[in-house]
Enzyme design. Structure first.
Site, PDB file in Angstrom:
ATOM      1  N   ASP A 177      47.250  44.279  38.232  1.00 40.72           N
ATOM      2  CA  ASP A 177      46.098  43.789  37.480  1.00 40.72           C
ATOM      3  C   ASP A 177      46.381  43.658  35.970  1.00 40.72           C
ATOM      4  OD1 ASP A 177      43.614  42.695  37.870  1.00 40.72           O
ATOM      5  OD2 ASP A 177      42.514  44.575  37.610  1.00 40.72           O
TER       6      ASP A 177
ATOM      7  N   ARG B  44      36.678  41.202  32.764  1.00 49.12           N
ATOM      8  CA  ARG B  44      35.921  40.391  31.799  1.00 49.12           C
ATOM      9  C   ARG B  44      35.437  41.223  30.618  1.00 49.12           C
ATOM     10  NH1 ARG B  44      31.733  38.620  36.325  1.00 49.12           N
ATOM     11  NH2 ARG B  44      33.680  38.818  37.515  1.00 49.12           N
TER      12      ARG B  44
ATOM     13  N   LYS C 195      36.942  50.109  45.138  1.00 45.61           N
ATOM     14  CA  LYS C 195      37.518  49.159  46.093  1.00 45.61           C
ATOM     15  C   LYS C 195      37.892  49.898  47.374  1.00 45.61           C
ATOM     16  CE  LYS C 195      39.822  46.061  42.767  1.00 45.61           C
ATOM     17  NZ  LYS C 195      39.055  44.848  43.043  1.00 45.61           N
TER      18      LYS C 195
ATOM     19  N   ASP D  44      33.623  47.149  39.026  1.00 44.10           N
ATOM     20  CA  ASP D  44      34.852  46.477  39.452  1.00 44.10           C
ATOM     21  C   ASP D  44      35.031  45.127  38.729  1.00 44.10           C
ATOM     22  OD1 ASP D  44      37.205  46.142  40.762  1.00 44.10           O
ATOM     23  OD2 ASP D  44      36.316  45.618  42.717  1.00 44.10           O
TER      24      ASP D  44
ATOM     25  N   ASP E 181      43.534  48.974  38.811  1.00 40.81           N
ATOM     26  CA  ASP E 181      42.104  48.699  39.022  1.00 40.81           C
ATOM     27  C   ASP E 181      41.644  49.308  40.340  1.00 40.81           C
ATOM     28  OD1 ASP E 181      39.552  47.737  39.110  1.00 40.81           O
ATOM     29  OD2 ASP E 181      40.104  45.630  39.439  1.00 40.81           O
TER      30      ASP E 181
ATOM     31  N   LYS F 100      44.957  39.798  30.484  1.00 41.83           N
ATOM     32  CA  LYS F 100      44.250  40.955  31.059  1.00 41.83           C
ATOM     33  C   LYS F 100      45.272  42.056  31.332  1.00 41.83           C
ATOM     34  CE  LYS F 100      41.656  42.599  35.121  1.00 41.83           C
ATOM     35  NZ  LYS F 100      40.889  42.261  36.324  1.00 41.83           N
TER      36      LYS F 100
ATOM     37  N   GLU G 193      35.660  44.621  35.743  1.00 46.60           N
ATOM     38  CA  GLU G 193      36.082  45.262  34.493  1.00 46.60           C
ATOM     39  C   GLU G 193      36.930  44.346  33.615  1.00 46.60           C
ATOM     40  OE1 GLU G 193      37.751  45.395  37.230  1.00 46.60           O
ATOM     41  OE2 GLU G 193      39.771  44.996  36.460  1.00 46.60           O
TER      42      GLU G 193
HETATM   43  N1  BES Z   1      41.339  42.667  39.599  1.00 42.58           N
HETATM   44  C1  BES Z   1      40.255  42.185  40.374  1.00 42.58           C
HETATM   45  C2  BES Z   1      40.470  40.762  40.911  1.00 42.58           C
HETATM   46  C3  BES Z   1      41.614  40.564  41.869  1.00 42.58           C
HETATM   47  C4  BES Z   1      41.393  40.596  43.232  1.00 42.58           C
HETATM   48  C5  BES Z   1      42.890  40.291  41.423  1.00 42.58           C
HETATM   49  C6  BES Z   1      42.428  40.385  44.118  1.00 42.58           C
HETATM   50  C7  BES Z   1      43.938  40.071  42.300  1.00 42.58           C
HETATM   51  C8  BES Z   1      43.697  40.117  43.656  1.00 42.58           C
HETATM   52  C9  BES Z   1      38.976  42.180  39.535  1.00 42.58           C
HETATM   53  O1  BES Z   1      38.875  43.186  38.589  1.00 42.58           O
HETATM   54  C10 BES Z   1      37.841  42.392  40.476  1.00 42.58           C
HETATM   55  O2  BES Z   1      37.761  43.447  41.034  1.00 42.58           O
HETATM   56  N2  BES Z   1      36.994  41.385  40.620  1.00 42.58           N
HETATM   57  C11 BES Z   1      35.870  41.457  41.482  1.00 42.58           C
HETATM   58  C12 BES Z   1      34.691  40.818  40.758  1.00 42.58           C
HETATM   59  C13 BES Z   1      33.383  41.063  41.446  1.00 42.58           C
HETATM   60  C14 BES Z   1      33.026  42.523  41.384  1.00 42.58           C
HETATM   61  C15 BES Z   1      32.333  40.225  40.774  1.00 42.58           C
HETATM   62  C16 BES Z   1      36.189  40.696  42.765  1.00 42.58           C
HETATM   63  O3  BES Z   1      36.856  39.685  42.704  1.00 42.58           O
HETATM   64  O4  BES Z   1      35.814  41.190  43.814  1.00 42.58           O
HETATM   65 ZN    ZN Z   2      40.656  43.915  37.852  1.00 47.35          ZN
HETATM   66 MG    MG Z   3      38.024  44.955  39.344  1.00 49.53          MG
END
Ligand code: BES
Ligand code: ZN
Ligand code: MG
Length: 511
Positions: A303, A366, A292, A362, A285, A280, A364
């Site tokens: 990220d 996947r 966020k 968010d 992000d 990834k 993104e």
């Molecule tokens: N990059 C984040 C996940 C992440 C969170 C990585 C904390 C490292 C530390 C990812 O893109 C994300 O925002 N995921 C969301 C998914 C949700 C919207 C289903 C999440 O984990 O909140």
């Molecule tokens: Zn992310």
């Molecule tokens: Mg995200």
């Protein structure tokens, strides 16, 4: 010689107690009065070591250490003893933190040379322990110092040479042992240097580590290994021609143009199998319109840790050599807000034709990975695929901050992967890819939506990716937790850890 840290790790022959060094270091497993190495050092120092151990209640427990001056009783100026606990509990990977701590304390006392007595834990562990010792020295002296300006913080490490000694009394290793140990030292240096390279990519602010910048780093690595490593970089136009509608949507809100990177390592002989590694590569992000909160956004330059891991691992794979053809693929872009950004409710068409309704911008990672997986599956046609992604906070809720979540529906492949992780000591734990949770990804207007509801967030993300992996053997590794750290550990300073590099190299290359 490591150009960056400026020191060399070598095999020393000759008795440790005669080594002409600033620091002689060794580990003690539990009660020092029962430890052979401790006893011979104590004897040479006229009982002084045992005396200090007693006074300081040193019992050879993990985390304990002793440091004494030798006052000319042996050629080494100082002796450093590190407690390692019971022999039975000591894994090879534990040695990384031991030598990392020794290298750090050597730098603290301005020592230039160290001789370290490799612990004896069974003959078949010698080479692995040597490898871990070397890794620890390089990992423990890592520092992201580009932006530090005070003289004190810029001061280079004092450490110039770190020697490994196989025996206190100087019983020389035979020719085949020497060959094995020398190879292990080179392997450890290659892995740790690649890990530190990944750390640099992760720690670099997103303003610098843009998609174009990271693509240029991949090109530099290909140049370094020309002959075995090559790279192709696709721009947005080329990705549009390939139909990467999910990847391009994530990047379209940013002024930084996305880049798609494909690196290929080819062995000299006919490859045993083809492995595709997918990372990834979201260089920042923000969450997009599902923005966020500030505290969650603060560290989101990390990220792209999956991209950093696969790109950097290729460096070590090319240095060490592999009998496999290895590919590293990453879709690099920034997830920002702007008048051009993708929105909630948008329907995207992926490279394989699947349509996806966006219910959270968010989620993104996947989307970018889905197209990268389709690219790997159709353009490379690999025997096996692995993806590495800082994908979900839910994975950290499930496993804590130090453990990666591993998901796959291919039993033999996931077993082999976890066995490699066991060797390197990187914490990974399997989560079930329960297909019943797929119902969460249903959309009334598209083939699926990009997020599920509250429960099982790491798994629904894995199931989303499985759509694109189809029947190609595939393992998904969610590294959201271990990709970076906010707590210090000798072999892992704060910031990007370079997690997964060691296991990727362990898996892809033969010792
Ligand atoms: N990059 C984040 C996940 C992440 C969170 C990585 C904390 C490292 C530390 C990812 O893109 C994300 O925002 N995921 C969301 C998914 C949700 C919207 C289903 C999440 O984990 O909140
Ligand atoms: Zn992310
Ligand atoms: Mg995200």
């Amino acid at each position: 010689m490591d150009a960056k840290t400026g020191f060399e790790v070598t095999l020393l022959t000759g008795p440790a107690l005669q080594a002409q060094v600033d620091v002689l270091a060794f580990t003690t497993f539990g009660d020092p009065s029962k430890d052979a190495v401790f006893k011979s050092a104590d004897q040479a120092l006229g009982g002084h070591l045992a005396e200090v151990a007693k006074a300081e209640s040193f019992e050879g427990k993990p985390g304990q250490s002793l440091s004494i001056y030798t006052h000319g009783k042996i050629p080494a100026k100082r002796v450093v003893v590190i407690g390692a606990g019971g022999r039975g509990d000591f894994s090879n990977a534990n040695l990384r933190d031991v030598t990392a701590a020794i290298a750090q304390s050597a730098n603290k006392v301005n020592a230039a040379s160290v001789a370290f007595v490799l612990p004896v834990l069974g003959a078949n562990r010698d080479a692995l322990l040597a490898q871990m010792a070397v890794e620890g020295v390089h990992l423990g002296t890592y520092k992201f110092g580009r932006y530090l300006t005070s003289e004190d913080q810029k001061k280079p490490h004092s450490l110039k040479s770190f020697g490994l000694v196989t025996d206190v009394k100087g019983k020389k290793p035979n020719a085949s042992q020497t060959k094995q140990l020398t190879a292990a030292i080179a392997r450890g240096a290659a892995i740790a240097q690649a890990t530190n390279y990944a750390r640099d990519l992760i720690n670099e602010p997103a303003a610098v580590a843009t998609p174009a910048h990271i693509a240029a780093q991949a090109q530099a690595l290909a140049k370094k290994h020309k002959g075995s490593l090559s790279v192709t970089v696709l721009d947005a136009k080329k990705c549009a021609e390939l139909g990467m509608g999910m990847f391009l949507a994530v990047g379209q809100g940013s002024d930084q143009e996305p880049r798609f990177v494909h690196m290929t390592y080819k062995p000299a002989k006919k490859p045993k199998k083809k492995i595709a590694l997918i990372g990834k590569g979201v260089t920042f992000d923000s969450g997009g319109y599902s923005l966020k909160p500030s505290a969650s956004m603060e560290d989101m330059k990390i990220d792209m840790s999956g991209a950093a891991a696969v790109i950097s691992a290729m460096d070590a794979i090319a240095t060490i050599g592999s009998e496999n053809e290895v590919h590293a693929v990453t879709a690099l872009c920034e997830n920002l807000v702007s008048g051009r950004a993708y929105k909630l409710g948008d329907v995207l068409t992926s490279m394989d034709g699947t349509t996806v309704e966006i219910n959270n911008t968010d989620a993104e990672g996947r989307l970018t990975l889905g197209d990268a997986i389709t690219y790997a599956r159709t353009k490379i046609d690999p025997d096996e695929m692995f993806d590495f992604a800082t994908l979900t906070g839910a994975c950290m809720v499930a496993l804590g901050p130090y453990t990666a979540g591993v998901m796959s529906d291919n039993e033999p492949l996931v077993k082999n992967w976890l066995a490699a992780a066991q060797q390197t000591g990187e914490d990974m734990w399997r989560l079930p890819l329960n297909t019943r949770l797929r119902e969460q990804l249903k959309s009334p207007i598209a083939d699926m939506r990009n997020t599920g509801d509250r429960y099982g967030g790491a798994i629904t993300a894995g199931l989303f990716l499985k759509t694109f992996a189809k029947d190609t053997p595939w393992v998904h590794v969610d590294i959201a937790g271990p990709a970076s750290t906010s707590s210090n550990r000798p072999s892992q300073p704060k910031g990007g850890t370079g997690f997964a590099v060691a296991t990727i190299v362990e898996y892809a290359t033969k010792r």
